[in-house]
Scaffold this motif. Structure first.
Motif, PDB file in Angstrom:
ATOM      1  N   MET A 162      -1.693  13.910 -29.936  1.00  0.00           N
ATOM      2  CA  MET A 162      -2.787  12.752 -29.297  1.00  0.00           C
ATOM      3  C   MET A 162      -4.533  13.138 -29.196  1.00  0.00           C
ATOM      4  O   MET A 162      -5.438  12.288 -29.152  1.00  0.00           O
ATOM      5  CB  MET A 162      -1.928  13.015 -27.809  1.00  0.00           C
ATOM      6  N   VAL A 163      -4.414  14.091 -29.625  1.00  0.00           N
ATOM      7  CA  VAL A 163      -5.891  14.997 -29.858  1.00  0.00           C
ATOM      8  C   VAL A 163      -6.548  13.858 -31.288  1.00  0.00           C
ATOM      9  O   VAL A 163      -7.529  13.662 -31.381  1.00  0.00           O
ATOM     10  CB  VAL A 163      -6.771  15.565 -29.234  1.00  0.00           C
TER      11      VAL A 163
ATOM     12  N   PRO B 262       3.521  14.176 -28.690  1.00  0.00           N
ATOM     13  CA  PRO B 262       3.190  15.204 -28.850  1.00  0.00           C
ATOM     14  C   PRO B 262       1.733  15.565 -28.385  1.00  0.00           C
ATOM     15  O   PRO B 262       0.452  15.318 -29.010  1.00  0.00           O
ATOM     16  CB  PRO B 262       3.801  15.747 -30.320  1.00  0.00           C
ATOM     17  N   VAL B 263       1.307  16.526 -28.205  1.00  0.00           N
ATOM     18  CA  VAL B 263       0.030  16.310 -27.600  1.00  0.00           C
ATOM     19  C   VAL B 263      -1.317  16.516 -28.753  1.00  0.00           C
ATOM     20  O   VAL B 263      -2.760  16.273 -29.787  1.00  0.00           O
ATOM     21  CB  VAL B 263      -0.924  17.961 -26.275  1.00  0.00           C
ATOM     22  N   ARG B 264      -0.626  16.967 -29.966  1.00  0.00           N
ATOM     23  CA  ARG B 264      -1.626  17.039 -31.179  1.00  0.00           C
ATOM     24  C   ARG B 264      -1.443  15.740 -31.675  1.00  0.00           C
ATOM     25  O   ARG B 264      -2.736  16.007 -32.592  1.00  0.00           O
ATOM     26  CB  ARG B 264      -0.365  18.394 -32.361  1.00  0.00           C
TER      27      ARG B 264
END
Ligand SMILES: C[S@@+](CC[C@H](N)C(=O)[O-])C[C@H]1O[C@@H](n2cnc3c(N)ncnc32)[C@H](O)[C@@H]1O
Lengths: 121, 287
Positions: free
Chosen positions: B175-176, B171-173
């Motif tokens: 990832m960052v 999930p992108v959250r």
């Protein structure tokens, strides 16, 4: 069957996305910019929007803000799908309320995985 | 069109390469996939200035454990993986960790990712545990991750992933939160990297690592072992698992009919519980 609205000013990208989405059993609608996309959502909200960043008339970010304020009851999930791959862009998109983020170029597995994460595939 | 029949590999060459892989890793190449050996090895041949598999075999005869042999093994092993593969299973691992901690407060949990490929599985666990530490007070478990393939471990330790790899399952959250972007690649942050200890370990050869684990994941590794190798690997996994500890296999893998060392868990569906003192029984039955 779930519906996906593909928003991109490139016809080629829309075609590629449509092809992949159809193999994933989605009904696909298309829009060439944010304005068209908003109209399409107001007419009938899709389950998910695949959203480009840089488009004429209305950008992806402006669309996202307008969608928030539109009062649509069943808000679609929004997955950015863009060549803007820098951390600052990604953070800004999350901040603005995007549910997921796909960095172009993408393939079927990437798209499927992201659609699963937002719970529509 | 070039079909599998018009190969530059003699059946003999394929057998020798297959035997090397099995000897080093226990992995068998299914007969109907043997033709893939050539495709998989082409880059290795090119890199070492070789034209045919027969030349490769001649070179390997002199150096069965050198970098060339490692490169061959690396090319032939199936190392497919992704972040949060079978996400629901990992969520249940997280729940199990919380449950074990509640039963044994004060104990630092130990988790083993056996056959970790290039690291997505142990880093996924580390992210989940870090989140649970904040949201539900989990004491950060110790995570040990191992693989038989030295090249895979080099990549796992570096924690560097391509854009395609990072987007599969992550999930992108997350990832960052846990990765930095560097020239189009994504690199795991030091604070997450330090949560995982990587080790070279061969499940078919090496004794169980020292110290018992509360949860052992061995997913999508056992598939290409022969039945007898698999049985002895279950014994090794059992020796590494605390009494009552849990074993997690890949989707479609089971212990049923293969070993008495583990039985299905009543509490965590799809997981297996280590039975006390059963491994030696299995071994005795095999003799
Ligand atoms: C298909 S990957 C699975 C990775 C991860 N567990 C997952 O489920 O996504 C299988 C891994 O098992 C490793 N492996 C194969 N034989 C092994 C052995 N004898 N001992 C340890 N690892 C082995 C391979 O090198 C490969 O990285």
């Amino acid at each position: 069957m779930k519906t996906c609205l593909v928003v991109d000013d490139s016809k080629v990208i829309r075609k590629v996305a449509r092809h992949i989405l159809e193999t994933l059993n989605f009904t696909v609608r298309e829009a060439g910019d944010g304005r068209e996309a908003l109209d399409s959502c107001l007419e009938a909200a899709p389950d998910v929007v695949l959203l480009d960043w840089n488009m004429p008339v209305m950008t992806g970010m402006d669309f996202l803000r307008a969608l928030k304020e539109s009062g649509i009851a069943q808000k679609p999930k929004v997955v950015f799908c863009t060549t803007e791959n820098g951390m600052a862009y990604i953070r800004a998109a999350i901040e603005a309320g995007a549910d997921e983020y796909v960095m172009k170029p993408f393939d079927r597995e990437t798209l499927q995985s992201k659609l699963q994460i937002v719970g529509v595939a | 069109m070039l079909g599998p029949q018009q190969s530059f590999a003699s059946p003999g060459a394929v057998n020798v390469i297959g035997a090397l892989l099995e000897q080093r890793t226990g992995q068998q190449i299914a007969a109907n996939r043997a033709w893939r050996i050539e495709t998989a090895l082409k880059p290795v041949l090119r890199e070492h200035g070789l034209d045919t598999l027969d030349q490769l075999i001649a070179r390997l005869a002199g150096e069965r454990h050198g970098p060339l042999a490692d490169a061959v093994i690396n090319a032939l092993l199936n190392q497919e993986s992704s972040f949060f593969r079978d996400a629901g299973v990992l969520e249940m691992v997280a729940e199990a960790a919380l449950a074990i901690q509640a039963e044994h407060p004060g104990r630092r949990l130990r988790v083993w990712s056996a056959g970790c490929s290039v690291g997505q599985e142990p880093y996924s666990l580390a992210m989940l545990f870090e989140e649970l530490a904040v949201s539900r007070g989990l004491a950060m478990p110790e995570i040990v991750a191992s693989d038989v393939c030295p090249q895979a471990l080099v990549r796992a330790r570096a924690g560097r992933y391509s854009q395609f790899e990072i987007q599969r399952g992550l999930p992108v959250r997350r990832m960052v939160s846990w990765f930095d972007s560097e020239n189009g690649e994504w690199v795991v942050r030091p604070e997450l990297a330090k949560r995982v200890q990587f080790r070279c370990h061969n499940l078919t050869r090496d004794p169980a690592p020292v110290g018992k684990f509360d949860i052992v994941l061995c997913r999508n590794v056992l598939l290409y072992f022969s039945a007898s190798v698999r049985r002895s690997v279950f014994d090794t996994l059992h020796a590494a698992t605390r009494d009552g500890g849990l074993l997690v296999l890949g989707a479609g893998e089971t212990v049923i009919g293969q070993t008495e060392a583990f039985r299905p868990s009543d509490r965590f569906r799809g997981f297996y519980v280590a039975d006390s003192g059963q491994a030696s029984l299995t071994r005795a039955a095999v003799r």
